[in-house]
Design a protein around this motif. Structure first.
Motif, PDB file in Angstrom:
ATOM      1  N   ASP A  76       0.725  -1.214  -0.033  1.00 49.33           N
ATOM      2  CA  ASP A  76      -0.069  -0.031  -0.002  1.00 49.33           C
ATOM      3  C   ASP A  76       0.877   1.349  -0.022  1.00 49.33           C
ATOM      4  O   ASP A  76       1.535   1.666   1.079  1.00 49.33           O
ATOM      5  N   PRO A  77       0.788   1.935  -1.132  1.00 47.18           N
ATOM      6  CA  PRO A  77       1.592   3.210  -1.152  1.00 47.18           C
ATOM      7  C   PRO A  77       1.316   4.341  -0.156  1.00 47.18           C
ATOM      8  O   PRO A  77       2.047   5.291   0.027  1.00 47.18           O
ATOM      9  N   TYR A  78       0.070   4.176   0.602  1.00 47.40           N
ATOM     10  CA  TYR A  78      -0.349   5.243   1.336  1.00 47.40           C
ATOM     11  C   TYR A  78      -0.607   4.707   2.713  1.00 47.40           C
ATOM     12  O   TYR A  78      -1.417   4.961   3.585  1.00 47.40           O
ATOM     13  N   SER A  79       0.361   3.689   3.157  1.00 48.93           N
ATOM     14  CA  SER A  79       0.153   3.103   4.385  1.00 48.93           C
ATOM     15  C   SER A  79       0.380   3.973   5.640  1.00 48.93           C
ATOM     16  O   SER A  79      -0.305   3.838   6.828  1.00 48.93           O
ATOM     17  N   ALA A  80       0.771   5.145   5.485  1.00 46.61           N
ATOM     18  CA  ALA A  80       1.015   6.370   6.399  1.00 46.61           C
ATOM     19  C   ALA A  80      -0.286   6.743   6.991  1.00 46.61           C
ATOM     20  O   ALA A  80      -0.514   7.188   8.048  1.00 46.61           O
ATOM     21  N   TYR A  81      -1.497   6.668   6.148  1.00 47.67           N
ATOM     22  CA  TYR A  81      -2.658   6.833   6.330  1.00 47.67           C
ATOM     23  C   TYR A  81      -3.425   5.747   7.323  1.00 47.67           C
ATOM     24  O   TYR A  81      -4.852   6.052   7.651  1.00 47.67           O
ATOM     25  N   ARG A  82      -2.944   4.560   7.327  1.00 46.06           N
ATOM     26  CA  ARG A  82      -3.715   3.551   7.893  1.00 46.06           C
ATOM     27  C   ARG A  82      -3.488   3.277   9.269  1.00 46.06           C
ATOM     28  O   ARG A  82      -2.622   3.425   9.948  1.00 46.06           O
ATOM     29  N   GLN A  83      -4.754   2.710   9.869  1.00 51.40           N
ATOM     30  CA  GLN A  83      -4.607   2.121  11.226  1.00 51.40           C
ATOM     31  C   GLN A  83      -5.133   0.676  11.053  1.00 51.40           C
ATOM     32  O   GLN A  83      -6.297   0.636  10.870  1.00 51.40           O
ATOM     33  N   VAL A  84      -4.314  -0.188  11.567  1.00 51.29           N
ATOM     34  CA  VAL A  84      -4.904  -1.682  11.328  1.00 51.29           C
ATOM     35  C   VAL A  84      -4.364  -2.281  12.874  1.00 51.29           C
ATOM     36  O   VAL A  84      -3.280  -2.213  13.356  1.00 51.29           O
ATOM     37  N   THR A  85      -5.269  -3.432  12.855  1.00 49.26           N
ATOM     38  CA  THR A  85      -5.342  -4.055  14.264  1.00 49.26           C
ATOM     39  C   THR A  85      -5.273  -5.574  13.876  1.00 49.26           C
ATOM     40  O   THR A  85      -6.367  -5.762  13.022  1.00 49.26           O
ATOM     41  N   VAL A  86      -4.773  -6.727  14.565  1.00 49.36           N
ATOM     42  CA  VAL A  86      -4.755  -7.932  14.013  1.00 49.36           C
ATOM     43  C   VAL A  86      -5.020  -9.061  15.374  1.00 49.36           C
ATOM     44  O   VAL A  86      -4.009  -8.713  16.198  1.00 49.36           O
ATOM     45  N   VAL A  87      -5.891  -9.955  15.288  1.00 52.38           N
ATOM     46  CA  VAL A  87      -5.541 -10.994  16.280  1.00 52.38           C
ATOM     47  C   VAL A  87      -5.706 -12.280  15.411  1.00 52.38           C
ATOM     48  O   VAL A  87      -6.823 -12.337  14.808  1.00 52.38           O
ATOM     49  N   ASN A  88      -5.023 -13.203  15.649  1.00 55.46           N
ATOM     50  CA  ASN A  88      -5.193 -14.576  14.937  1.00 55.46           C
ATOM     51  C   ASN A  88      -5.869 -15.516  15.730  1.00 55.46           C
ATOM     52  O   ASN A  88      -6.202 -15.527  17.072  1.00 55.46           O
ATOM     53  N   SER A  89      -5.741 -16.677  15.146  1.00 57.77           N
ATOM     54  CA  SER A  89      -6.778 -17.768  15.817  1.00 57.77           C
ATOM     55  C   SER A  89      -6.060 -18.314  16.921  1.00 57.77           C
ATOM     56  O   SER A  89      -6.772 -19.127  17.962  1.00 57.77           O
ATOM     57  N   ALA A  90      -4.759 -17.969  17.462  1.00 57.91           N
ATOM     58  CA  ALA A  90      -4.089 -18.220  18.575  1.00 57.91           C
ATOM     59  C   ALA A  90      -4.063 -17.233  19.648  1.00 57.91           C
ATOM     60  O   ALA A  90      -3.460 -17.466  20.397  1.00 57.91           O
ATOM     61  N   GLY A  91      -4.583 -16.415  19.194  1.00 57.97           N
ATOM     62  CA  GLY A  91      -4.845 -15.054  20.189  1.00 57.97           C
ATOM     63  C   GLY A  91      -3.423 -14.016  20.283  1.00 57.97           C
ATOM     64  O   GLY A  91      -3.228 -13.103  20.833  1.00 57.97           O
ATOM     65  N   ARG A  92      -2.521 -14.361  19.094  1.00 57.22           N
ATOM     66  CA  ARG A  92      -1.398 -13.397  18.760  1.00 57.22           C
ATOM     67  C   ARG A  92      -1.805 -12.076  18.295  1.00 57.22           C
ATOM     68  O   ARG A  92      -2.849 -12.316  17.562  1.00 57.22           O
ATOM     69  N   THR A  93      -1.114 -11.070  18.651  1.00 61.66           N
ATOM     70  CA  THR A  93      -1.805  -9.839  18.124  1.00 61.66           C
ATOM     71  C   THR A  93      -0.558  -8.988  17.398  1.00 61.66           C
ATOM     72  O   THR A  93       0.446  -9.002  17.426  1.00 61.66           O
ATOM     73  N   ALA A  94      -1.059  -7.811  16.685  1.00 58.88           N
ATOM     74  CA  ALA A  94      -0.217  -7.054  15.740  1.00 58.88           C
ATOM     75  C   ALA A  94      -0.911  -5.769  15.788  1.00 58.88           C
ATOM     76  O   ALA A  94      -2.357  -5.713  15.458  1.00 58.88           O
ATOM     77  N   PHE A  95      -0.370  -4.675  15.343  1.00 60.95           N
ATOM     78  CA  PHE A  95      -1.206  -3.260  15.153  1.00 60.95           C
ATOM     79  C   PHE A  95      -0.181  -2.274  14.628  1.00 60.95           C
ATOM     80  O   PHE A  95       1.185  -2.368  14.762  1.00 60.95           O
ATOM     81  N   PHE A  96      -0.629  -1.436  13.888  1.00 61.88           N
ATOM     82  CA  PHE A  96       0.070  -0.475  13.033  1.00 61.88           C
ATOM     83  C   PHE A  96      -0.919   0.761  13.055  1.00 61.88           C
ATOM     84  O   PHE A  96      -1.990   0.870  12.782  1.00 61.88           O
TER      85      PHE A  96
END
Length: 225
Positions: A76-96
């Motif tokens: 994504d060339p415009y990633s600076a405009y994004r806010q994204v969060t993630v949880v997977n099926s094992a409960g591990r997390t990430a965010f940006f």
């Protein structure tokens, strides 16, 4: 414009998201969940494609949430405009949270959950969401909605919110809960909670009807015997 929480229930394995925004129909663009894979919130200046891309990478390439998120953002060339969060099926997390995210913004990873928001009254709103999710007992929907109510009580967005959504996946390929308030002049989160209370006693019936109509309760319509 938005605050949300993504989370996993360690008892049931369900994955879900609750989200609210000052914009119309937040659930149509920002809430993504796939049974047995993960759940993603894509918000701020939203690129809906990021939800499916992250879930695809979690599923097909078995990437960890952080790796899947970074791979998708790299496209994504415009990633600076994004806010994204993630949880997977094992409960591990990430965010940006990109550098161009609007207003006062924050993200916080808790125990099998991530809360995030932008255009906030203050950053503590997000920490409060994660804490409410962690301490609330009960089913996943109740825990997600408790986090949303806690966010409001802590100040919520800097301005009014107008839409809200709740989405939960379990063992089926379709969401077992997919409720939305696409526009309300006031209190969309309260309206969403009302929808959940109305849907809660019927949820299992709809699953049974889909999987085995012969075992389903009556439909309550003319001609139903």
């Amino acid at each position: 414009m938005t605050f949300s929480i993504v989370g996993r229930c360690p008892q049931s394995g369900q994955l879900g998201i609750a989200i609210s925004s000052s914009s119309i129909a937040v659930g149509a663009r920002c809430a993504w969940a796939r049974a047995g894979v993960g759940v993603v919130a894509t918000q701020n200046v939203t690129l809906p494609a990021l939800g499916a891309q992250v879930l695809d990478l979690l599923e097909s390439e078995k990437l960890a949430p952080e790796a899947a998120l970074q791979r998708a953002l790299a496209l994504d060339p415009y990633s600076a405009y994004r806010q994204v969060t993630v949880v997977n099926s094992a409960g591990r997390t990430a965010f940006f949270t990109g550098a161009r995210t609007l207003g006062r913004n924050h993200a916080h990873a808790g125990d099998q959950c991530v809360a995030a928001g932008n255009m906030l009254a203050h950053e503590q709103v997000i920490d409060t969401m994660a804490q409410a999710f962690e301490r609330t007992p009960g089913v996943l929907a109740d825990r997600l909605l408790a986090a949303m109510h806690a966010a409001l009580e802590a100040g919520g967005e800097a301005g009014p919110v107008h839409s809200a959504a709740l989405k939960i996946v379990d063992a089926q390929v379709w969401p077992i809960v997919d409720l939305r308030v696409d526009w309300a002049d006031e209190a969309p989160i309260a309206a969403l909670g009302g929808l959940w209370e109305a849907y809660r006693p019927q949820m299992q019936d709809y699953i049974t009807r889909a999987l085995n109509p012969t075992a389903a309760p009556g439909y309550g319509v003319p001609g139903d015997e």
